[in-house]
Every structure is written in C-alpha cells, then in structure tokens.
Design an enzyme around this catalytic site. Structure first.
Site, mmCIF file in Angstrom:
data_model
loop_
_atom_site.group_PDB
_atom_site.id
_atom_site.type_symbol
_atom_site.label_atom_id
_atom_site.label_comp_id
_atom_site.label_asym_id
_atom_site.label_seq_id
_atom_site.Cartn_x
_atom_site.Cartn_y
_atom_site.Cartn_z
ATOM 1 N N GLY A 49 -5.286 9.630 -0.328
ATOM 2 C CA GLY A 49 -3.901 10.054 -0.239
ATOM 3 C C GLY A 49 -2.939 8.972 0.220
ATOM 4 O O GLY A 49 -3.194 7.772 0.095
ATOM 5 N N HIS A 50 -1.830 9.421 0.780
ATOM 6 C CA HIS A 50 -0.724 8.561 1.201
ATOM 7 C C HIS A 50 -1.176 7.539 2.242
ATOM 8 O O HIS A 50 -0.927 6.344 2.106
ATOM 9 C CB HIS A 50 0.389 9.458 1.749
ATOM 10 C CG HIS A 50 1.641 8.763 2.136
ATOM 11 N ND1 HIS A 50 2.444 8.107 1.235
ATOM 12 C CD2 HIS A 50 2.261 8.637 3.350
ATOM 13 C CE1 HIS A 50 3.504 7.607 1.860
ATOM 14 N NE2 HIS A 50 3.406 7.901 3.145
ATOM 15 N N PHE A 51 -1.844 8.000 3.296
ATOM 16 C CA PHE A 51 -2.357 7.114 4.342
ATOM 17 C C PHE A 51 -3.747 6.624 3.928
ATOM 18 O O PHE A 51 -4.760 7.020 4.493
ATOM 19 C CB PHE A 51 -2.408 7.853 5.682
ATOM 20 C CG PHE A 51 -1.064 8.009 6.346
ATOM 21 C CD1 PHE A 51 -0.581 7.045 7.222
ATOM 22 C CD2 PHE A 51 -0.272 9.119 6.095
ATOM 23 C CE1 PHE A 51 0.653 7.190 7.844
ATOM 24 C CE2 PHE A 51 0.967 9.273 6.703
ATOM 25 C CZ PHE A 51 1.431 8.298 7.584
ATOM 26 N N ASP A 84 -1.267 10.369 -3.543
ATOM 27 C CA ASP A 84 -0.035 10.365 -2.748
ATOM 28 C C ASP A 84 0.962 11.371 -3.321
ATOM 29 O O ASP A 84 1.290 11.326 -4.508
ATOM 30 C CB ASP A 84 0.555 8.954 -2.778
ATOM 31 C CG ASP A 84 1.665 8.742 -1.765
ATOM 32 O OD1 ASP A 84 2.323 9.715 -1.378
ATOM 33 O OD2 ASP A 84 1.874 7.582 -1.374
ATOM 34 N N GLN A 102 0.856 -1.190 0.000
ATOM 35 C CA GLN A 102 0.000 0.000 0.000
ATOM 36 C C GLN A 102 0.890 1.237 0.000
ATOM 37 O O GLN A 102 1.541 1.552 0.995
ATOM 38 C CB GLN A 102 -0.926 -0.002 1.226
ATOM 39 C CG GLN A 102 -1.940 1.135 1.219
ATOM 40 C CD GLN A 102 -1.614 2.203 2.243
ATOM 41 O OE1 GLN A 102 -1.563 1.928 3.431
ATOM 42 N NE2 GLN A 102 -1.406 3.430 1.784
#
Length: 291
Positions: A259-261, A233, A123
């Site tokens: 996004g990233h998380f 991201d 991920q």
C-alpha cells in the site's frame, strides 16, 4: 541513530540522524508524508544508517517539531522550513527520498537548489496528473467555501483513515506494526494540530499546478532516479510511477504489491535497492564493496 532539534525561523525542528564513521559517506535526506513524521523511517534508518548519513526531519506541526503559532500554512512554507533546515545542518548535497507530502516539498527544494540533489528516490510521491486516484482528485477539488467541505476534509484526520492508509492495499495487513498509525494519530490529536493539517490539505492543489515545472526539471537535469512504489496506494496510482520514466527514461522502477506506506511491509526489499542505488550514483562513494 541520534534524536536532535535545530531551530529554523524560530521553530524547534526535530530530526533523526544516523552518522557513519566515514565522513564522505553518501547522504540521504528522508522527507515524510501525511499524516506521519520521521518515525515512519525508523526501520529504514536502522537498515542504512551504519553506512550512510541519513537525516529525517519532522515538518512544523508534525511529530515532535513545534506547532507554528500562525495559520495559513502552505507547501511553499513547508519547503521554506526544510530549506532552512538544510542550511542549518550544512546539507548541500544529498540523495532525496520523497514520499507523499515529501514529493511536493522535495521538488520545490530541488527546483530551488538543483545542485543539492545528487539523486532521487521516489516512493509513492506524485508529480503527474495521471498518478492521482479519484480519491486524490476529490481532495484537490475541495475548497473551504464548498458546502460540507470542512467535514469531509476533517474526516481525513480520524483514526480510521490513518489506520487505513497504513493497512489499505497491503498483501498482509498483519505485518503492519500498529505503532506507526497509532503514533501518527497521537500527534494528529494534539491540541491545535488540526489547523495546520487542514491548511495543507486545502493547499494540495498548488502542487498539481506545479507538476509541469517539476517535470521540466526532471527532463532538464535527468537526476539518477529510483522509483519504489506500492501499487495498492489509494491516493497515488501505478500510472503515476510509470509517468516518471517519460521524463527520466533511465529511471529504475520497482513495483511492490503493498500500500501507500510501502516500507511498512517491504522495507526488507526496498532498503537494499536504496543502498545499491546510493553506491552506484554517489560520486566517489566510499566502501561500496563493504556495503
């Protein structure tokens, strides 16, 4: 979920663990990213922990684990610690969840012990140069000797940047709970924590140098591979997710408008994908119909 410590090379390593009733349940090892720790997986562990053994350690100098007394920390040394952690807990077969920093740590572990890896869930964890955004390439190019570099790299440790990593690229920032980035920042701001973070950020280029080796490992071993990726991201691009399918053509790719998380906004969609993946790829997985 239990909250425990174990000792690895003289350091107390904190970890979260969920152990189901079935002794032969699939095992999922969660490796966290920057600047977080195992608390980033609380909701995922709640979702999966009743049916799978889920283990999530904090790296040295992250979260509740000890801060090392020495300097010069590298991703090789993080991998040494996680390897020692696996030996301490008797983890010799698991599906590896690799996110952000967890990808370079996890791929080092996988190339050392390919027999340990029953499958991969990646991920927003990069292993291809095309997956590096301009922002990430700028970080890779930083050296301690460059003028103004320390100020630029230290700037990544601020509350504004930490919050931006959680909320940036999301479909709706309002659904991102503030506890994640505020807890990250709490740990970042503890005395002495900046040192190990700077060591690792300056060492990030060592990961890029190992990309060809990790890609060869993927081609050679063709592990079951689930890709769940937030396309917003700022560090690791969608192209990096798609690149995995070159080396593992039957990889399962799922892209999310976040996004990233990605788990912060999409855990409700990602957790069932992981559960299904574990049930299908873990040999002899018990009770899959019940799950």
């Amino acid at each position: 979920m239990a909250h425990r410590f174990t000792e690895v090379d003289g350091l107390r390593i904190f970890y979260r663990e969920a152990v189901p009733a079935a002794e032969d349940a699939p095992v999922l090892l969660l490796l966290h990213g920057f600047p977080s720790a195992s608390h980033q997986y609380r909701r995922l562990i709640d979702a999966l922990g009743g049916h799978y053994r889920v283990v999530a350690p904090d790296y040295p100098g992250f979260g509740y684990s000890d801060l090392p007394a020495d300097s010069g920390w590298t991703f090789d040394r993080l991998a040494d610690t996680v390897e020692g952690f696996c030996f301490a807990l008797g983890l010799d077969r698991f599906t590896l969840y690799a996110f952000d920093f967890g990808a370079p740590v996890g791929f080092r572990l996988a190339t050392r012990h390919p027999e340990w890896v029953a499958g991969l869930v990646v991920q927003n964890g990069n292993a291809y140069e095309e997956g590096l955004s301009d922002l990430a390439r700028g970080l890779v190019a930083e050296t301690p000797e460059a003028e103004g570099s320390r100020e630029r790299v230290t700037g990544l440790l601020t509350a504004e940047v930490t919050r931006g990593q959680y909320e940036g690229g999301t479909a709706d920032p309002a659904v991102v709970a503030p506890e994640g980035w505020t807890l990250d920042q709490h740990f970042l701001d503890l005395p002495g924590r900046h040192g190990i973070q700077l060591d690792l950020l300056y060492d990030y280029g060592s990961n890029v140098a190992l990309y060809p080796r990790w890609q060869e490992w993927l081609r050679q071993h063709r592990p079951p591979l689930l890709l769940v990726w937030g396309t917003g991201d700022a560090f690791f691009t969608e192209a990096g997710a798609r690149a995995f399918t070159r080396d593992v053509p039957d990889a399962e790719l799922h892209l999310f408008h976040t996004g990233h998380f990605a788990l912060e906004e999409q855990v409700g969609e990602i957790a069932p994908l992981i559960a299904d993946f574990l049930d299908r790829t873990w040999a002899g997985a018990p009770g899959s119909a019940d799950r």
